[in-house]
Design an enzyme around this catalytic site. Structure first.
Site, PDB file in Angstrom:
ATOM      1  N   ASN A 168       0.968  -1.381   0.150  1.00 58.58           N
ATOM      2  CA  ASN A 168      -0.076   0.155   0.003  1.00 58.58           C
ATOM      3  C   ASN A 168       0.883   1.329  -0.010  1.00 58.58           C
ATOM      4  O   ASN A 168       0.234   2.223  -0.361  1.00 58.58           O
ATOM      5  CB  ASN A 168      -1.037  -0.085   1.242  1.00 58.58           C
ATOM      6  CG  ASN A 168      -1.975  -1.307   0.959  1.00 58.58           C
ATOM      7  OD1 ASN A 168      -2.592  -1.169   0.009  1.00 58.58           O
ATOM      8  ND2 ASN A 168      -2.168  -1.780   1.934  1.00 58.58           N
TER       9      ASN A 168
ATOM     10  N   ARG B   3      -6.848   0.562  13.713  1.00 57.89           N
ATOM     11  CA  ARG B   3      -7.759  -0.611  13.810  1.00 57.89           C
ATOM     12  C   ARG B   3      -7.038  -1.419  14.871  1.00 57.89           C
ATOM     13  O   ARG B   3      -6.097  -1.615  14.866  1.00 57.89           O
ATOM     14  CB  ARG B   3      -7.889  -1.320  12.415  1.00 57.89           C
ATOM     15  CG  ARG B   3      -6.701  -2.020  12.002  1.00 57.89           C
ATOM     16  CD  ARG B   3      -6.979  -2.886  10.884  1.00 57.89           C
ATOM     17  NE  ARG B   3      -7.292  -2.294   9.565  1.00 57.89           N
ATOM     18  CZ  ARG B   3      -7.327  -2.952   8.364  1.00 57.89           C
ATOM     19  NH1 ARG B   3      -7.280  -4.206   8.370  1.00 57.89           N
ATOM     20  NH2 ARG B   3      -7.624  -2.220   7.487  1.00 57.89           N
TER      21      ARG B   3
ATOM     22  N   GLN C 171     -10.337   1.180  -2.619  1.00 56.16           N
ATOM     23  CA  GLN C 171      -9.350   0.128  -2.637  1.00 56.16           C
ATOM     24  C   GLN C 171      -8.134   0.765  -2.803  1.00 56.16           C
ATOM     25  O   GLN C 171      -8.061   1.623  -3.994  1.00 56.16           O
ATOM     26  CB  GLN C 171      -9.626  -0.837  -3.603  1.00 56.16           C
ATOM     27  CG  GLN C 171     -10.918  -1.611  -3.255  1.00 56.16           C
ATOM     28  CD  GLN C 171     -10.616  -2.933  -2.235  1.00 56.16           C
ATOM     29  OE1 GLN C 171     -10.361  -2.691  -1.020  1.00 56.16           O
ATOM     30  NE2 GLN C 171     -10.917  -4.091  -2.641  1.00 56.16           N
TER      31      GLN C 171
ATOM     32  N   ARG D 156     -20.578 -18.444 -32.033  1.00 53.50           N
ATOM     33  CA  ARG D 156     -19.588 -17.469 -31.284  1.00 53.50           C
ATOM     34  C   ARG D 156     -19.606 -16.178 -31.871  1.00 53.50           C
ATOM     35  O   ARG D 156     -19.340 -15.816 -33.066  1.00 53.50           O
ATOM     36  CB  ARG D 156     -18.260 -18.331 -31.423  1.00 53.50           C
ATOM     37  CG  ARG D 156     -17.029 -17.380 -30.817  1.00 53.50           C
ATOM     38  CD  ARG D 156     -15.736 -18.023 -30.993  1.00 53.50           C
ATOM     39  NE  ARG D 156     -15.662 -19.136 -30.234  1.00 53.50           N
ATOM     40  CZ  ARG D 156     -15.181 -19.606 -29.064  1.00 53.50           C
ATOM     41  NH1 ARG D 156     -14.720 -18.556 -28.515  1.00 53.50           N
ATOM     42  NH2 ARG D 156     -15.198 -20.873 -28.866  1.00 53.50           N
TER      43      ARG D 156
END
Length: 491
Positions: free
Chosen positions: A107, A156, A188, A246
């Site tokens: 991160n 956290r 994210q 297809r």
């Protein structure tokens, strides 16, 4: 951008219906990676600083001012009001646990000169439609980087920091401690091609269209087949096409997959564990903006993608006309040698000299800057500037006022100036110019949210690397957005 009811999505090419519930949320399965429930990942697409330095770091205040300006502009255009207007409190939340297994501390690993989390924080702050921006982490270094980039930090608990802890558990802990939050914009950190308009438009679907849940998807044109056990002797069957007919790509709308960029939810749905969702909608992003990084092999691909399709800040369209570069700590590595005769000697890298020449060929003026505290003599500084082939300015003191005077002389705006610095004394200029860069070994690299942190150290190609970055942005600003997008009609 589209809304879909929680019923079904039909694909004409295959005549096969896929329940909307098949787009499953990773929160319901545990983990924080943004993968779909069966473990299959869709293809990738699209400041608290040390007390002694607080008075030097004006960047945090400037980021906050920029954030406030962006909020005001976006509120006018989107109809989303300020917290004082009595409207719901919208909190952006990025989950960034320190125990990543695929890429350790991914991160905050540099991607194209910016910490990975910095790409999304920049987009969120510039969106101007959230009331607070948070990073949830259990790691000291991630906390430091998050604060430098202008985010608040939710530390956290160990209970939601385990390998098997789910995103939902972590977000529920966050809202329990933040009773003022009404809407959570879970973004994210591994989606570096996110842009402010993605956030504004998706959030508007909740605040203006009555949706309870909005998540990002990307359209894929991929034929799927059933997985079988070869020992059973069973034939695989097509899941979304008629093999006898297809379809061509242009004749088939494709299918929607979660791309893992973001998930927006109202508080009540999170408190209920997402068990009784009301109006669900998806926000479709272009493939070029759908980048999700999970393993090392994704990194070089993502780096090239983000240089082309990433968001570089609101100043990215301003063309750089002047590049200012510190001598010691940027052009040189700060070492001084002494000859037998007592003369001072420094080394400059041929790659850095070539980088300066590259900028000059593109009509970007380059000036080396120094101050009276510079350990190199004036005569040696002049020789360096002559060898590099650019101007030299030696100020009485390293303050923004000297640069401001220089800008007035050349009739330039701050957003037309790029600066490479290395020390705490450079922070004032770094925080004001349109584009800033630092060598990877610069002391100031740990103190500010530099728009570009070089992979190379000072005196070993950092100036060349930053010069290439400046030219990349110039090329990007000169090209129209549509020229960079994929021509899907003729793909």
């Amino acid at each position: 951008m589209s809304l879909h009811p929680a019923s079904s999505i039909q694909h004409p090419a295959s005549n096969i219906q896929h329940p909307a519930s098949s787009i499953q949320h990773p929160w319901l399965q545990g983990g924080t990676s943004g993968h779909v429930a069966d473990g299959h990942k869709p293809p990738p697409m699209q400041k608290q600083t040390p007390l002694g330095l607080r008075k030097v770091l004006r960047l945090s205040a400037m980021e906050s001012h920029r954030f406030a300006q962006a909020q005001a502009q976006a509120q006018v255009s989107s109809g989303v009001g300020s917290p004082s207007s009595g409207l719901p409190h919208r909190a952006a939340l990025i989950l960034a646990r320190g125990g990543s297994k695929g890429i350790p501390l991914k991160n905050i690993k540099n991607l194209a000169g910016v910490p990975l989390i910095g790409w999304v924080l920049r987009a969120v702050l510039d969106s101007g439609v959230v009331d607070s921006v948070w990073v949830s982490t259990d790691h000291d270094e991630i906390e430091r980087v998050a604060k430098v980039w202008g985010a608040k930090v939710h530390r956290r608990s160990p209970e939601v920091s385990k390998d098997y802890s789910s995103s939902l558990e972590t977000i529920q802990e966050f809202i329990r401690l933040r009773p003022e939050v009404d809407i959570v914009c879970h973004i994210q950190a591994t989606s570096p091609c996110l842009h402010p308009h993605h956030i504004r438009e998706a959030l508007q679907m909740i605040t203006g269209r009555g949706c309870d849940c909005v998540f990002s998807v990307v359209r894929r044109h991929q034929f799927r087949w059933e997985e079988v056990n070869e020992n059973e002797g069973k034939n695989t069957t097509s899941l979304n096409i008629d093999v006898a007919h297809r379809p061509r790509r242009q004749d088939w709308p494709g299918e929607l997959y979660e791309n893992g960029s973001f998930y927006f939810y109202k508080r009540k749905d999170l408190e209920n564990g997402l068990k009784q969702l009301g109006k669900i909608a998806y926000y479709e992003m272009l493939p070029e903006h759908s980048v999700d990084i999970d393993v090392d092999i994704d990194w070089p691909v993502a780096e090239q993608r983000v240089l082309r399709f990433g968001y570089f800040g609101r100043e990215e369209k301003a063309a750089v006309r002047l590049f200012l570069c510190k001598v010691s700590g940027c052009l040189t590595n700060g070492q001084i040698s002494m000859s037998v005769s007592g003369e001072d000697l420094v080394t400059i890298n041929a790659r850095d000299v070539a980088g300066v020449q590259m900028l000059k060929r593109e009509d970007i003026e380059v000036i080396l800057i120094s101050n009276v505290n510079e350990p190199l003599s004036r005569g040696l500084l002049e020789k360096v500037s002559q060898r590099v082939g650019c101007g030299l300015r030696i100020g009485k003191e390293q303050k923004g006022l000297d640069v401001e005077r220089l800008m007035k002389e050349k009739k330039l705006r701050w957003d037309e100036v790029a600066f490479m610095g290395s020390e705490a004394e450079d922070v004032e200029i770094l925080s004001q110019v349109g584009l800033n860069g630092v060598p990877c070994d610069a002391p100031v690299a740990d103190l500010i949210a530099a728009k570009y942190t070089c992979q190379r150290p000072a005196g070993h190609g950092a100036v060349r690397e930053f010069a290439e970055y400046i030219l990349t942005l110039k090329k990007k600003s000169m090209s129209h957005m549509n020229q960079d997008r994929i021509d899907r009609a003729n793909f």
